[in-house]
Design a protein around this motif. Structure first.
Motif, mmCIF file in Angstrom:
data_model
loop_
_atom_site.group_PDB
_atom_site.id
_atom_site.type_symbol
_atom_site.label_atom_id
_atom_site.label_comp_id
_atom_site.label_asym_id
_atom_site.label_seq_id
_atom_site.Cartn_x
_atom_site.Cartn_y
_atom_site.Cartn_z
ATOM 1 N N PRO A 1 28.611 17.758 28.014
ATOM 2 C CA PRO A 1 29.012 18.051 29.510
ATOM 3 C C PRO A 1 28.481 19.343 30.155
ATOM 4 N N LYS A 47 30.664 20.615 35.285
ATOM 5 C CA LYS A 47 31.098 18.817 34.938
ATOM 6 C C LYS A 47 32.671 19.362 34.661
ATOM 7 N N GLN A 48 32.699 20.291 33.421
ATOM 8 C CA GLN A 48 34.711 20.062 32.125
ATOM 9 C C GLN A 48 35.451 21.433 33.337
ATOM 10 N N THR A 66 33.010 11.855 35.437
ATOM 11 C CA THR A 66 32.053 11.697 34.137
ATOM 12 C C THR A 66 31.263 11.299 34.786
#
Length: 108
Positions: free
Chosen positions: A3, A7-8, A90
């Motif tokens: 990702p 996003k992380q 996510t």
């Protein structure tokens, strides 16, 4: 499967909300690194480690539980909250959540 860094970062910030779960005294820090080394988790940051493996997300959360709380119930509540937060953030349903209790926090 990787990702975006954004996003992380969202996952890490979102996971800090696990401290809101009743019975959680907080995410483990200093003790967490020793516990993480002992159980084989590398580079734990603020008691949370997120890994992306084979189209699934693996989260290790290392917490302290408030004295008098049922450890099993608190760990299960954290596991459920983390799973729902990660899936919401996510859109990935394949999530594994491991909750490690580093210690018990007594009221001051």
């Amino acid at each position: 499967f990787r990702p975006a860094a954004e996003k992380q970062a969202k996952i890490n910030v979102t996971l800090e909300k696990i401290a809101e779960v009743e019975g959680v005294a907080g995410l483990a820090n200093a003790v967490a690194s020793e516990l993480a080394d002992f159980i084989g988790i590398k580079s734990v940051s603020r008691g949370i480690k997120v890994q992306f493996n084979d189209e699934k997300i693996v989260v290790d959360a290392i917490i302290n539980v408030s004295y008098g709380s049922n450890v099993i119930e608190v760990a299960k509540a954290v596991q459920e909250k983390v799973m729902s937060l990660v899936q919401f953030t996510t859109g990935i349903d394949k999530t594994v959540v491991n909750v490690h209790v580093a210690g018990i926090a007594f009221d001051k």
